[in-house]
Design an enzyme around this catalytic site. Structure first.
Site, PDB file in Angstrom:
ATOM      1  N   ASP A  67       0.843  -1.206   0.000  1.00  0.00           N
ATOM      2  CA  ASP A  67       0.000   0.000   0.000  1.00  0.00           C
ATOM      3  C   ASP A  67       0.872   1.247   0.000  1.00  0.00           C
ATOM      4  O   ASP A  67       2.091   1.176   0.183  1.00  0.00           O
ATOM      5  CB  ASP A  67      -0.968   0.005   1.197  1.00  0.00           C
ATOM      6  CG  ASP A  67      -0.267  -0.133   2.549  1.00  0.00           C
ATOM      7  OD1 ASP A  67       0.946   0.114   2.636  1.00  0.00           O
ATOM      8  OD2 ASP A  67      -0.948  -0.486   3.534  1.00  0.00           O
ATOM      9  N   ASN A 131      -7.343  -2.060  14.264  1.00  0.00           N
ATOM     10  CA  ASN A 131      -8.756  -2.219  13.896  1.00  0.00           C
ATOM     11  C   ASN A 131      -8.971  -3.406  12.948  1.00  0.00           C
ATOM     12  O   ASN A 131     -10.055  -3.568  12.394  1.00  0.00           O
ATOM     13  CB  ASN A 131      -9.296  -0.924  13.271  1.00  0.00           C
ATOM     14  CG  ASN A 131      -8.624  -0.582  11.946  1.00  0.00           C
ATOM     15  OD1 ASN A 131      -7.766  -1.323  11.462  1.00  0.00           O
ATOM     16  ND2 ASN A 131      -9.018   0.539  11.351  1.00  0.00           N
ATOM     17  N   HIS A 133      -7.273  -3.962  10.114  1.00  0.00           N
ATOM     18  CA  HIS A 133      -6.971  -3.741   8.699  1.00  0.00           C
ATOM     19  C   HIS A 133      -5.722  -4.507   8.276  1.00  0.00           C
ATOM     20  O   HIS A 133      -4.846  -4.783   9.093  1.00  0.00           O
ATOM     21  CB  HIS A 133      -6.871  -2.242   8.363  1.00  0.00           C
ATOM     22  CG  HIS A 133      -5.660  -1.551   8.878  1.00  0.00           C
ATOM     23  ND1 HIS A 133      -5.714  -0.300   9.454  1.00  0.00           N
ATOM     24  CD2 HIS A 133      -4.344  -1.894   8.896  1.00  0.00           C
ATOM     25  CE1 HIS A 133      -4.487   0.075   9.796  1.00  0.00           C
ATOM     26  NE2 HIS A 133      -3.636  -0.875   9.467  1.00  0.00           N
ATOM     27  N   GLU A 138      -9.431  -1.303   5.131  1.00  0.00           N
ATOM     28  CA  GLU A 138     -10.010  -0.935   6.420  1.00  0.00           C
ATOM     29  C   GLU A 138     -11.261  -1.784   6.677  1.00  0.00           C
ATOM     30  O   GLU A 138     -11.774  -2.436   5.762  1.00  0.00           O
ATOM     31  CB  GLU A 138     -10.379   0.557   6.395  1.00  0.00           C
ATOM     32  CG  GLU A 138      -9.190   1.495   6.205  1.00  0.00           C
ATOM     33  CD  GLU A 138      -8.402   1.754   7.500  1.00  0.00           C
ATOM     34  OE1 GLU A 138      -8.489   0.934   8.438  1.00  0.00           O
ATOM     35  OE2 GLU A 138      -7.693   2.779   7.551  1.00  0.00           O
TER      36      GLU A 138
HETATM   37  P1  PGA Z   1       1.958  -1.492  13.081  1.00  0.00           P
HETATM   38  O1  PGA Z   1       0.886  -1.344  11.949  1.00  0.00           O
HETATM   39  O2  PGA Z   1       2.897  -2.568  12.645  1.00  0.00           O
HETATM   40  O3  PGA Z   1       2.623  -0.165  13.151  1.00  0.00           O
HETATM   41  O4  PGA Z   1       1.230  -1.855  14.329  1.00  0.00           O
HETATM   42  C1  PGA Z   1       0.271  -2.466  11.455  1.00  0.00           C
HETATM   43  C2  PGA Z   1      -0.626  -2.051  10.340  1.00  0.00           C
HETATM   44  O5  PGA Z   1      -1.212  -0.951  10.422  1.00  0.00           O
HETATM   45  O6  PGA Z   1      -0.749  -2.795   9.369  1.00  0.00           O
END
Ligand code: PGA
Length: 242
Positions: A67, A131, A133, A138
């Site tokens: 992404d 969350n 995602h 999302e």
């Molecule tokens: P993080 O993010 O590794 O900073 O917890 C994970 C994500 O948002 O995919």
């Protein structure tokens, strides 16, 4: 799905690096999907260490980011391209979509086509957002979603406020591979570490498969490995059964 619970984040990084290295030893031209975020940094550090030590060679491999933020130059602090530039100093081609392309939808679709014409992901690494995602899919993203431009949730934008300098500076849109694109990978490696991920890990692995928790859609993949440290696995009820 294989779930491995390891002692701590360092052990997760070493195991993840082992799996990445095994993939490139078995297929020197391997194609990887790579995430940003705090979670994979230790794995990227370990891979860099192994490359510098001459233990592994990625010269013929390639990687694609899963992404990128949209609408601001790729050189902006906080952009995924800047993350990879500073965090993954491995000499192999790493492709990202162009965040200022005139037609962002066409850009991210062409990016996904590029992955397919390179033979598809041999291994796609992923983190899990708090969350649920995966990449920028999302909550609400269906399992059959494909590469597209998405609106980022406030929660995800807040998670990036520090790297962009302020919440206002965080783009409101992102470009992401869809869940179906991620499921096309021949192997998926999900990393989760720390207590902050314990609740979402439990929902992802033991709750229903639902678009509300996009990561839960990965459970349908026939070759996925989930590397968790003890803290991230703390709220699972049945790790020994897997
Ligand atoms: P993080 O993010 O590794 O900073 O917890 C994970 C994500 O948002 O995919």
């Amino acid at each position: 799905m294989r779930i491995e619970v390891l002692s701590d984040a360092t052990a997760v990084a070493h195991r993840a690096a082992d799996i990445v290295c095994d993939t490139v030893r078995a297929k020197p031209t391997a194609v990887f999907g790579l995430p940003t975020g705090q979670t994979p940094i230790a794995t990227y550090d370990e891979l860099q260490r192994r490359v510098r030590a001459g233990q592994i060679d990625f010269a013929r491999a390639a990687a694609f980011a899963v992404d990128e933020f949209a609408g601001v130059p790729s050189s902006t602090a906080g952009m995924n391209s800047m993350f990879f530039r500073t965090r993954l100093r491995i000499p192999f081609p790493l492709h990202l979509p162009e965040p200022r392309a005139p037609d962002l939808d066409a850009e991210i679709r062409a990016f996904a086509d590029g992955i397919r014409s390179d033979g598809g992901f041999d291994l796609c690494l992923l983190g899990i957002g708090a969350n649920g995602h995966i990449a920028f899919n999302e909550p609400g993203s269906p399992a059959d979603s494909r590469a597209r431009v998405v609106a980022l949730t406030e929660e995800s934008r807040r998670a990036h406020a520090e790297s962009f300098g302020s919440l206002d500076a965080v783009p409101r849109r992102g470009m992401t591979l869809g869940i179906a694109d991620l499921l096309d990978a021949r192997a998926i490696l999900v990393l989760a570490t720390g207590t902050a991920k314990a609740a979402i890990v439990a929902r992802t692995i033991e709750g229903p498969t639902t678009a509300d928790v996009p990561a839960s859609c990965l459970r349908s993949h026939s070759n996925s490995t989930w590397l968790l440290d003890r803290e991230a696995a703390a709220r699972l009820s049945r790790t020994d059964a897997r």
